[in-house]
Design a protein around this motif. Structure first.
Motif, PDB file in Angstrom:
ATOM      1  N   MET A  56       0.833  -1.186   0.000  1.00 19.37           N
ATOM      2  CA  MET A  56       0.000   0.000   0.000  1.00 19.37           C
ATOM      3  C   MET A  56       0.874   1.245   0.000  1.00 19.37           C
ATOM      4  SD  MET A  56      -2.967   1.176   2.703  1.00 19.37           S
ATOM      5  CE  MET A  56      -1.855   1.874   3.926  1.00 19.37           C
ATOM      6  N   ILE A  57       0.472   2.256  -0.763  1.00 15.97           N
ATOM      7  CA  ILE A  57       1.208   3.514  -0.832  1.00 15.97           C
ATOM      8  C   ILE A  57       0.425   4.586  -0.093  1.00 15.97           C
ATOM      9  CG2 ILE A  57       2.067   5.332  -2.352  1.00 15.97           C
ATOM     10  CD1 ILE A  57       2.584   3.169  -4.437  1.00 15.97           C
ATOM     11  N   GLN A  58       1.107   5.238   0.838  1.00 15.96           N
ATOM     12  CA  GLN A  58       0.507   6.319   1.620  1.00 15.96           C
ATOM     13  C   GLN A  58       0.988   7.654   1.073  1.00 15.96           C
ATOM     14  OE1 GLN A  58       1.746   6.422   5.706  1.00 15.96           O
ATOM     15  NE2 GLN A  58       0.352   8.078   6.251  1.00 15.96           N
ATOM     16  N   LEU A  59       0.050   8.551   0.796  1.00 20.50           N
ATOM     17  CA  LEU A  59       0.378   9.888   0.332  1.00 20.50           C
ATOM     18  C   LEU A  59       0.416  10.846   1.520  1.00 20.50           C
ATOM     19  CD1 LEU A  59       0.727  12.121  -1.842  1.00 20.50           C
ATOM     20  CD2 LEU A  59      -1.778  12.230  -1.950  1.00 20.50           C
ATOM     21  N   LEU A  60       1.509  11.589   1.641  1.00 20.80           N
ATOM     22  CA  LEU A  60       1.623  12.623   2.657  1.00 20.80           C
ATOM     23  C   LEU A  60       1.646  13.976   1.943  1.00 20.80           C
ATOM     24  CD1 LEU A  60       4.436  11.084   4.910  1.00 20.80           C
ATOM     25  CD2 LEU A  60       1.960  10.809   5.131  1.00 20.80           C
ATOM     26  N   SER A  61       0.694  14.846   2.243  1.00 17.32           N
ATOM     27  CA  SER A  61       0.597  16.115   1.537  1.00 17.32           C
ATOM     28  C   SER A  61       0.113  17.223   2.470  1.00 17.32           C
ATOM     29  CB  SER A  61      -0.351  15.978   0.342  1.00 17.32           C
ATOM     30  OG  SER A  61      -0.434  17.181  -0.385  1.00 17.32           O
ATOM     31  N   PRO A  62       1.045  17.987   3.073  1.00 18.11           N
ATOM     32  CA  PRO A  62       2.502  17.821   2.983  1.00 18.11           C
ATOM     33  C   PRO A  62       3.013  16.953   4.118  1.00 18.11           C
ATOM     34  CG  PRO A  62       2.002  19.884   4.075  1.00 18.11           C
ATOM     35  CD  PRO A  62       0.676  19.256   3.735  1.00 18.11           C
ATOM     36  N   PRO A  63       4.193  16.365   3.971  1.00 20.75           N
ATOM     37  CA  PRO A  63       4.797  15.611   5.078  1.00 20.75           C
ATOM     38  C   PRO A  63       5.356  16.566   6.138  1.00 20.75           C
ATOM     39  CG  PRO A  63       5.795  15.072   2.942  1.00 20.75           C
ATOM     40  CD  PRO A  63       5.005  16.326   2.754  1.00 20.75           C
ATOM     41  N   GLU A  64       5.402  16.092   7.359  1.00 22.16           N
ATOM     42  CA  GLU A  64       6.109  16.805   8.421  1.00 22.16           C
ATOM     43  C   GLU A  64       7.597  16.472   8.337  1.00 22.16           C
ATOM     44  OE1 GLU A  64       4.694  18.909  10.473  1.00 22.16           O
ATOM     45  OE2 GLU A  64       2.630  18.519   9.799  1.00 22.16           O
ATOM     46  N   ASN A  65       8.423  17.345   8.885  1.00 23.38           N
ATOM     47  CA  ASN A  65       9.867  17.071   8.912  1.00 23.38           C
ATOM     48  C   ASN A  65      10.170  15.724   9.550  1.00 23.38           C
ATOM     49  OD1 ASN A  65      10.130  19.591   7.789  1.00 23.38           O
ATOM     50  ND2 ASN A  65      11.261  20.488   9.509  1.00 23.38           N
ATOM     51  N   PHE A  66       9.452  15.407  10.632  1.00 21.54           N
ATOM     52  CA  PHE A  66       9.760  14.178  11.369  1.00 21.54           C
ATOM     53  C   PHE A  66       9.391  12.939  10.563  1.00 21.54           C
ATOM     54  CE2 PHE A  66       9.062  11.029  14.862  1.00 21.54           C
ATOM     55  CZ  PHE A  66      10.394  10.976  15.263  1.00 21.54           C
ATOM     56  N   ASP A  67       8.505  13.062   9.572  1.00 15.07           N
ATOM     57  CA  ASP A  67       8.194  11.917   8.718  1.00 15.07           C
ATOM     58  C   ASP A  67       9.455  11.447   7.982  1.00 15.07           C
ATOM     59  OD1 ASP A  67       5.392  11.719   9.242  1.00 15.07           O
ATOM     60  OD2 ASP A  67       5.058  13.451   7.942  1.00 15.07           O
ATOM     61  N   PHE A  68      10.261  12.413   7.529  1.00 20.15           N
ATOM     62  CA  PHE A  68      11.507  12.069   6.837  1.00 20.15           C
ATOM     63  C   PHE A  68      12.551  11.559   7.823  1.00 20.15           C
ATOM     64  CE2 PHE A  68      15.287  13.426   4.130  1.00 20.15           C
ATOM     65  CZ  PHE A  68      15.059  12.497   3.131  1.00 20.15           C
ATOM     66  N   VAL A  69      12.612  12.187   8.983  1.00 22.86           N
ATOM     67  CA  VAL A  69      13.562  11.743  10.016  1.00 22.86           C
ATOM     68  C   VAL A  69      13.274  10.302  10.416  1.00 22.86           C
ATOM     69  CG1 VAL A  69      14.324  12.106  12.403  1.00 22.86           C
ATOM     70  CG2 VAL A  69      14.004  14.070  10.874  1.00 22.86           C
TER      71      VAL A  69
END
Length: 267
Positions: free
Chosen positions: A1-14
């Protein structure tokens, strides 16, 4: 499954670049903003209480004063480990050598990075594992990229201002290799066909990535218009090997416009 983040938070990348409580190695490859991404990540991780080590397996400019708590230049592995273990927390940098004329540091072999990981000198080790001579795009040369086999996450960076735009050989490192591999001529629009090839080809964007490592593609900068977003979304669905695809501008404090994450535990 693909989850779309729009917009992502900084901590999502961390979160995808760290595993709290363990020594994680994140290698950055490609072109179009590796160094700015590396130091953005380092500061975000430090703000989360992590001990961060910055290093390279190639060459990079000596970090600016204030970018790191301590910069260690030490070619000897044993002394390097000891210096890192005795240093205060925060963002550390460690390199094998420094050339005053060029202002660049010399990195370590992949073996040394693995020894740093095994010695738990940091919560996260961020490694610049590729060179691009300030270009926006590239394909790797025969000896590139120099990704440590112990890498847990690999982030491939591409300059967003070159996607969906005419190919400019002046902005593409190793243009003859890029042109031959992708089957593209100067002036041809770098669209879905080109990046489908670069993502699929074993000598393309993710060349030399360890099989166990997560793969994240970061499209950095440029105009985030509907055509670009549509292409990226399509490529994410087409390429099951991608764990994440991030669109943003890493020179901003809150850089991300959009991200697609593959949740493998739910597939």
């Amino acid at each position: 499954m693909i989850q779309l983040l729009s917009p992502p938070e900084n901590f999502d990348f961390v979160k995808v670049c760290s595993k709290l409580g363990s020594s994680t190695v994140v290698s950055l490859i490609g072109a179009g903003g590796k160094t700015s991404t590396l130091f953005w990540l380092a500061h975000e991780m430090e703000s989360c209480g992590m001990r961060v080590l910055v290093s390279t397996t190639t060459h990079m400019y000596l970090p600016d004063q204030g970018a790191v708590v301590k910069c260690i230049i030490e070619a000897d592995l044993v002394r390097g480990v000891a210096a890192l273990q005795s240093a205060d927390g925060g963002i550390l940098a460690c390199f094998a050598g420094f050339d005053q004329q060029t202002g660049k540091v010399t990195g370590y072999s992949a073996h040394v990075i693995e020894e740093f990981k095994n010695a738990s000198v940091a919560d996260v080790i961020l490694v610049e594992a590729d060179g691009a001579r300030h270009c926006a795009l590239k394909v790797p040369g025969e000896h590139e990229p120099c990704i440590p086999g112990c890498s847990d996450v690999v982030i491939a960076v591409s300059g967003g201002d070159s996607l969906m735009r005419p190919a400019d050989p002046e902005r593409i490192h190793r243009w003859p290799l890029f042109s031959a591999l992708a089957g593209v001529e100067a002036g041809e629009v770098l669209g879905p066909r080109v990046f489908d090839c670069l993502l699929s080809h074993p000598l393309g964007i993710f060349k030399n990535v360890p099989a166990h490592a997560e793969r994240h593609w970061l499209v950095n900068g440029g105009h985030h218009d509907e055509a670009l977003i549509g292409m990226l979304q399509s490529l994410m669905h087409m390429h099951g090997e991608l764990d994440g695809l991030w669109l943003g501008n890493m020179r901003r404090q809150e850089p991300f416009t959009m991200a697609w994450l593959r949740r493998r535990d739910k597939e």
